[in-house]
Design a protein around this motif. Structure first.
Motif, PDB file in Angstrom:
ATOM      1  N   SER A   6      -2.896  -7.374   2.188  1.00 19.74           N
ATOM      2  CA  SER A   6      -1.442  -7.508   2.197  1.00 19.74           C
ATOM      3  C   SER A   6      -0.960  -7.726   3.629  1.00 19.74           C
ATOM      4  N   ARG A  71      -2.664  -1.115  -0.666  1.00 20.95           N
ATOM      5  CA  ARG A  71      -1.434  -1.736  -0.185  1.00 20.95           C
ATOM      6  C   ARG A  71      -0.288  -0.732  -0.075  1.00 20.95           C
ATOM      7  N   THR A  72      -0.035   0.035  -1.125  1.00 18.85           N
ATOM      8  CA  THR A  72       1.093   0.961  -1.129  1.00 18.85           C
ATOM      9  C   THR A  72       0.947   2.033  -0.059  1.00 18.85           C
ATOM     10  N   GLU A  75       1.652   0.475   3.312  1.00 18.57           N
ATOM     11  CA  GLU A  75       3.094   0.261   3.484  1.00 18.57           C
ATOM     12  C   GLU A  75       3.794   1.571   3.857  1.00 18.57           C
ATOM     13  N   SER A 128       6.028  -4.534   0.786  1.00 14.89           N
ATOM     14  CA  SER A 128       6.381  -3.901  -0.479  1.00 14.89           C
ATOM     15  C   SER A 128       7.148  -4.870  -1.375  1.00 14.89           C
ATOM     16  N   ARG A 132       5.813  -6.459  -4.938  1.00 21.42           N
ATOM     17  CA  ARG A 132       6.553  -6.325  -6.197  1.00 21.42           C
ATOM     18  C   ARG A 132       6.779  -7.678  -6.839  1.00 21.42           C
ATOM     19  N   GLY A 137       1.054  -4.468  -7.281  1.00 25.92           N
ATOM     20  CA  GLY A 137       0.930  -3.008  -7.191  1.00 25.92           C
ATOM     21  C   GLY A 137       0.067  -2.562  -6.042  1.00 25.92           C
ATOM     22  N   ASP A 138      -0.880  -1.650  -6.315  1.00 24.01           N
ATOM     23  CA  ASP A 138      -1.719  -1.049  -5.280  1.00 24.01           C
ATOM     24  C   ASP A 138      -3.017  -1.814  -5.073  1.00 24.01           C
TER      25      ASP A 138
END
Length: 143
Positions: A6, A71-72, A75, A128, A132, A137-138
């Motif tokens: 990401s 990713r989440t 972030e 983020s 989306r 997602g993750d």
């Protein structure tokens, strides 16, 4: 199966390497004496002392670790790091960063802290929003 990083993970990795490098180069300039005193040493015009170098190493390691997470999580780490840097700028403008050798409320470090904070927040939030819209997602892997 390829691995896709990401924006947050790529940004965290790049900035992490820069901060680890700044910490290591900083120690080459300051050595290890006068750990929390104003040594008068600078790196590219920014005030440093050995404790400031440790902070750079710690932030760099934090970002390198965050870049390896999903990713989440990356972030969130960038958003948290951005808030940290904006707080550092505030403390600097209040002239409360002598422990890391910044003894002037209008030192160039404060403006770098603002830029770093806004950049980290921006990377975390943009990644983020992109995630989306892609519905990823993750996950950082795509088939």
């Amino acid at each position: 199966m390829g691995t896709e990083r990401s924006i947050a993970q790529l940004g965290a990795a790049i900035v992490g390497v820069v901060y680890v490098g700044a910490g290591l180069i900083g120690f080459a300039i300051t050595g290890f004496g006068g750990f929390v005193t104003d040594t008068g040493d600078t790196l590219l015009g920014f005030d440093i002392n050995p404790f400031h170098n440790v902070v750079h190493l710690g932030i760099g390691a934090y970002l390198l670790l965050a870049a390896r997470l999903g990713r989440t999580a990356t972030e969130g780490a960038l958003i948290g790091g951005g808030i940290f840097y904006l707080l550092a700028a505030y403390l600097g403008f209040e002239n409360r960063l002598q422990i890391i050798s910044i003894s002037d409320a209008l030192a160039s470090d404060q403006f770098l802290h603002i830029a770093s904070g806004v950049t980290a927040l921006g990377l975390g939030l943009v990644s983020s929003l992109v995630g989306r819209s892609e519905g990823s997602g993750d996950s950082v892997q795509k088939a």
